[in-house]
Design an enzyme around this catalytic site. Structure first.
Site, PDB file in Angstrom:
ATOM      1  N   SER A   7     -16.685  17.184  16.384  1.00  0.00           N
ATOM      2  CA  SER A   7     -17.816  17.089  16.506  1.00  0.00           C
ATOM      3  C   SER A   7     -18.392  18.367  17.523  1.00  0.00           C
ATOM      4  O   SER A   7     -17.802  18.632  18.512  1.00  0.00           O
ATOM      5  CB  SER A   7     -18.213  15.827  17.597  1.00  0.00           C
ATOM      6  N   HIS A  32     -19.218  16.962  12.126  1.00  0.00           N
ATOM      7  CA  HIS A  32     -19.711  15.988  12.636  1.00  0.00           C
ATOM      8  C   HIS A  32     -21.051  16.666  13.621  1.00  0.00           C
ATOM      9  O   HIS A  32     -20.555  17.504  14.678  1.00  0.00           O
ATOM     10  CB  HIS A  32     -18.967  15.173  13.618  1.00  0.00           C
ATOM     11  N   MET A  36     -29.425  14.225  19.027  1.00  0.00           N
ATOM     12  CA  MET A  36     -30.220  13.191  20.166  1.00  0.00           C
ATOM     13  C   MET A  36     -31.322  13.546  20.454  1.00  0.00           C
ATOM     14  O   MET A  36     -31.784  14.952  20.665  1.00  0.00           O
ATOM     15  CB  MET A  36     -29.062  13.286  21.301  1.00  0.00           C
ATOM     16  N   MET A  67     -29.033  10.062  16.629  1.00  0.00           N
ATOM     17  CA  MET A  67     -29.086   9.012  17.728  1.00  0.00           C
ATOM     18  C   MET A  67     -30.469   9.314  18.238  1.00  0.00           C
ATOM     19  O   MET A  67     -30.791   9.844  19.024  1.00  0.00           O
ATOM     20  CB  MET A  67     -28.264   9.234  18.681  1.00  0.00           C
ATOM     21  N   MET A 136     -19.036   2.827  16.787  1.00  0.00           N
ATOM     22  CA  MET A 136     -19.111   3.692  17.934  1.00  0.00           C
ATOM     23  C   MET A 136     -17.980   3.161  18.930  1.00  0.00           C
ATOM     24  O   MET A 136     -17.862   2.184  19.250  1.00  0.00           O
ATOM     25  CB  MET A 136     -20.389   3.833  18.754  1.00  0.00           C
ATOM     26  N   ASP A 174     -15.929   7.170  16.489  1.00  0.00           N
ATOM     27  CA  ASP A 174     -16.540   8.129  16.952  1.00  0.00           C
ATOM     28  C   ASP A 174     -16.631   8.050  18.681  1.00  0.00           C
ATOM     29  O   ASP A 174     -17.487   7.032  19.066  1.00  0.00           O
ATOM     30  CB  ASP A 174     -18.056   8.644  16.608  1.00  0.00           C
TER      31      ASP A 174
END
Ligand code: DX5
Ligand code: ZN
Length: 223
Positions: A7, A32, A36, A67, A136, A174
């Site tokens: 990530s 990844h 957000m 997200m 998640m 994740d």
């Protein structure tokens, strides 16, 4: 087959291209990308323009984790930016089934994410058309948190259901995953592993990635 997805949220953004290239040579499978919006989660990261810039320097499979509150408004932008997989949160607004169809019509893989408090049953109506489910293992919003082990029960239930239906759906996990606890993820049925701080925080990302993959191979789904 296990896939490792570093990530970039945990990388040094002042050297973004180099950090991404480093992951490719360290043996990562996916990249990844955490998007957000400061509304769906209490943090802001980056958007499609950053992703399309990174696309120019990398051939990794781009695993885009949205997200954001209203993903439908921005799907085109992420498709154009070069996403290979788009993950939507089931808790976000909009018609989930239509968004999945839209993503797939554009030859991008579709995935649904569930936050820790969302039951796994929520994804079952969509399971047949999904390429991946993201479970998640922390509350979405920030890197560097501790994994919530109870979330792995949902991976197990989903893996059983996927097998029962004869599907090949990937299960991604994740949040808070490292070399020490990754075996818990694979033994509970996950096969796509996201790790931010564990990989980017190491001076030896290649060895972290291979150790994670080896741990998963040693601890396959236990049923
Ligand atoms: C959290 C993000 C994660 C995060 C993982 O909302 O979705 O992808 O970057 O970071 P670590 O591995 O540090 O928990
Ligand atoms: Zn993520």
């Amino acid at each position: 087959m296990t896939f490792i997805s570093p990530s970039v949220l945990a990388c040094d953004f002042s050297h973004l291209a180099d950090e991404v290239i480093k992951m490719e040579s360290a043996g990562a499978d996916y990249l990844h990308l955490d998007v957000m919006d400061g509304h769906f989660v209490p943090n802001i990261s980056f958007g499609p323009s950053v992703i399309s810039s990174v696309r120019k320097v990398s051939r990794l499979l781009f695993d885009v984790h949205l997200m954001i509150s209203e993903p439908a408004k921005y799907l085109d932008n992420f498709i154009r930016a070069g996403a290979d997989i788009i993950t939507l949160h089931i808790e976000s607004e909009g018609n989930i089934g239509e968004m999945i169809d839209y993503i797939k019509e554009h030859d991008v893989r579709a995935s649904l994410a569930i936050s820790p408090k969302t039951p796994y049953e929520a994804v079952l109506p969509y399971l047949d058309k999904l390429d991946m489910v993201l479970v998640m293992t922390v509350e979405p919003g920030f890197g560097g948190q501790k994994m919530i082990p109870e979330t792995l029960d949902k991976c197990r239930a989903l893996r059983r259901e996927i097998t029962k239906r004869g599907l090949k759906t990937n299960i991604e996990v994740d949040g808070g995953i490292n070399e020490e606890n990754v075996w818990l993820c694979s033994s509970n049925g996950a096969n796509v592993i996201v790790a931010g701080s564990a990989i980017f925080g190491s001076h030896k990302p290649r060895s972290v990635i291979s150790k994670m993959r080896a741990e998963c191979d040693l601890h396959p789904f236990a049923g």
